[in-house]
Write an enzyme that holds these catalytic residues in place. Structure first.
Site, short mmCIF file in Angstrom:
data_model
loop_
_atom_site.label_atom_id
_atom_site.label_comp_id
_atom_site.label_asym_id
_atom_site.label_seq_id
_atom_site.Cartn_x
_atom_site.Cartn_y
_atom_site.Cartn_z
N LYS A 89 15.54 -50.00 -6.04
CA LYS A 89 16.62 -50.39 -4.97
C LYS A 89 16.60 -49.81 -3.66
O LYS A 89 16.83 -50.49 -2.72
CB LYS A 89 17.88 -49.85 -5.69
CG LYS A 89 18.29 -50.77 -6.82
CD LYS A 89 19.68 -50.71 -7.29
CE LYS A 89 19.95 -51.77 -8.29
NZ LYS A 89 19.58 -51.22 -9.74
N GLU A 111 28.60 -53.29 -2.89
CA GLU A 111 29.29 -53.43 -4.09
C GLU A 111 28.45 -52.80 -5.01
O GLU A 111 27.10 -52.54 -5.02
CB GLU A 111 29.39 -54.90 -4.85
CG GLU A 111 28.38 -55.53 -5.24
CD GLU A 111 27.05 -55.56 -4.40
OE1 GLU A 111 27.15 -55.78 -3.23
OE2 GLU A 111 25.92 -55.59 -5.01
N SER A 377 10.65 -50.33 -13.07
CA SER A 377 11.50 -50.09 -12.06
C SER A 377 12.31 -48.95 -11.92
O SER A 377 12.60 -48.65 -10.70
CB SER A 377 12.62 -51.26 -12.43
OG SER A 377 13.22 -51.21 -13.61
#
Ligand SMILES: *Cc1c(COP(=O)(O)O)cnc(C)c1O
Length: 393
Positions: A89, A111, A377
């Site tokens: 991310k 968010e 990930s």
């Protein structure tokens, strides 16, 4: 035919920008500027310098020998788990904070569901000394206390979303409301390849560093840029979009997308959006989403907090619809088992999201000579309590 975005902001029939009039100026400002800014040499220089020295890129492409032996094929793991903050991310939030600065914004909103994107956003805001407000459902705040503490420690303000189901979609609604009220000074950092155009494309381009690196690393290790298969898990779809990006139109490379089946596709407790979803509009984008017959969004379920998003990015909706990617749904149990297996075969504890991708090896047989690249990930530290409870460790 291309599987990448067209000039209108669509992947096939999916995408676009379905937004209220009051949001139009914000989104339009971004749309008119994002490609120009990303193309500036000074932007690229700063982006790649931070990816290298702050995030720790390039992330290794690791040949998993014991895992490969077990499944009788060649498995490479792209180690996004080794990035600063423990997942992919950060690639996106670094890109977007630089974008925000170039657009003259001095306030960031985001968010977050499980809190992973909130932490990645709070991290880059601390790095740049920019105010950070993260909207998070009240229920999620209670469920994800460690990530809430991280965000606070990084200097962010965490605002509870008190409406609706008090989870991710409600936090997103609050963020959009904030953006409408603060159009001039605020940039909204969306955490995946979702939302109105140009977000899906912008986030995909920031995450595309993953497949750019895979090409170079595979060339070095195998003498070819092309794997036979790419595998990634799909929540909103950003780590998958990054993994596929430079291979989208190269049909020699097979693409596998892994969704969370939760307790099972037909159990009513699932997050397998492409299989269960119907066309609709969520967060400003036309895509596949889980909805009632009346078109209301249904609450998804997965043991993995990062995969229980009721929609999927428009790129992935198109990959599903066209058959370019094979979609496989993995249950909670299958994912947890695969996570334990990787831990004990390779000494790598994966995020439960990534464990879903790993479970594909029990579902699908690959040839001994196949080169399979799986995007790992994230790391499993954040999920330790889940693993402890599940396996009674
Ligand atoms: C958030 C997250 C995901 C899911 O998000 P995508 O946008 O689909 O990539 C997957 N893995 C990890 C480790 C995450 O934190």
């Amino acid at each position: 035919m291309s599987y990448n975005i067209d000039e209108r902001g669509y992947y096939g029939e999916f995408g676009g920008a379905f937004i209220p009039e009051m949001l139009y100026p914000n989104v339009e400002e971004l749309r008119q500027n994002y490609l120009k800014i990303m193309a500036e040499p000074s932007f690229q220089e700063e982006f790649h310098a931070l990816l290298k020295d702050y995030v720790g890129r390039p992330s290794p492409l690791y040949f998993a020998e014991r895992l490969s032996k077990k499944y009788n094929t060649k498995i490479y793991l792209k180690r996004e788990d080794l990035n600063h903050t423990g997942a992919h991310k950060i690639n996106n939030t670094i890109g977007q904070i630089l974008m925000a600065k170039r657009l003259g914004k001095n306030r960031i909103i985001a968010e977050t569901g499980a809190g992973q994107h909130g932490v990645a956003t709070a991290t880059v805001c601390a790095l740049m000394g920019i105010e950070c407000i993260v909207y998070m459902g009240e229920i999620d705040i209670a469920r994800q206390a460690p990530n809430v503490a991280r965000m606070k420690m990084l200097g962010a303000t965490v605002v509870p979303a008190l409406s609706g189901s008090r989870t991710l979609k409600d936090a997103t609604n609050e963020a959009i409301r904030d953006w409408i009220n603060n159009p001039v000074d605020t940039h909204y950092i969306i955490g995946s390849v979702v939302g109105p155009h140009p977000y899906p494309d912008m986030v995909a381009k920031f995450q595309a560093v993953v497949s750019e690196e895979i090409k170079n690393q595979l060339l070095e290790k195998e003498g070819t840029e092309n794997p036979d298969y790419l595998i990634a898990c799909v929540g909103g779809g950003s780590n998958a979009a990054g993994t596929y990006y430079h291979y989208l139109d190269n049909e020699d490379v097979n693409i596998i997308a892994v969704e969370a089946a939760g307790l099972g596709i037909d159990s009513g407790e699932s997050a397998a959006t492409s299989v269960l979803g119907k066309e609709g509009i969520i967060h400003g984008s036309k895509t596949l989403l889980m909805q009632t017959n009346d078109g209301q969004i249904t609450e998804p379920y997965s043991i993995s907090a990062g995969l229980d998003y009721p929609g999927v990015g428009p790129m992935h909706a198109n990959l599903y619809k066209t058959g370019r990617a094979e979609f496989i749904a993995i249950t909670d149990d299958e994912a947890m088992t695969a996570g334990l297996e990787l831990s004990q075969l390779e000494g790598i504890i994966p995020a439960i999201e990534s464990s879903h991708a790993l479970a594909v090896f029990e579902h699908k047989k690959f040839k001994p000579e196949d080169i399979v690249v799986l995007n790992l990930s994230g790391r499993g530290d954040k999920d330790l309590q889940n693993y402890i409870d599940y396996f009674k460790l």
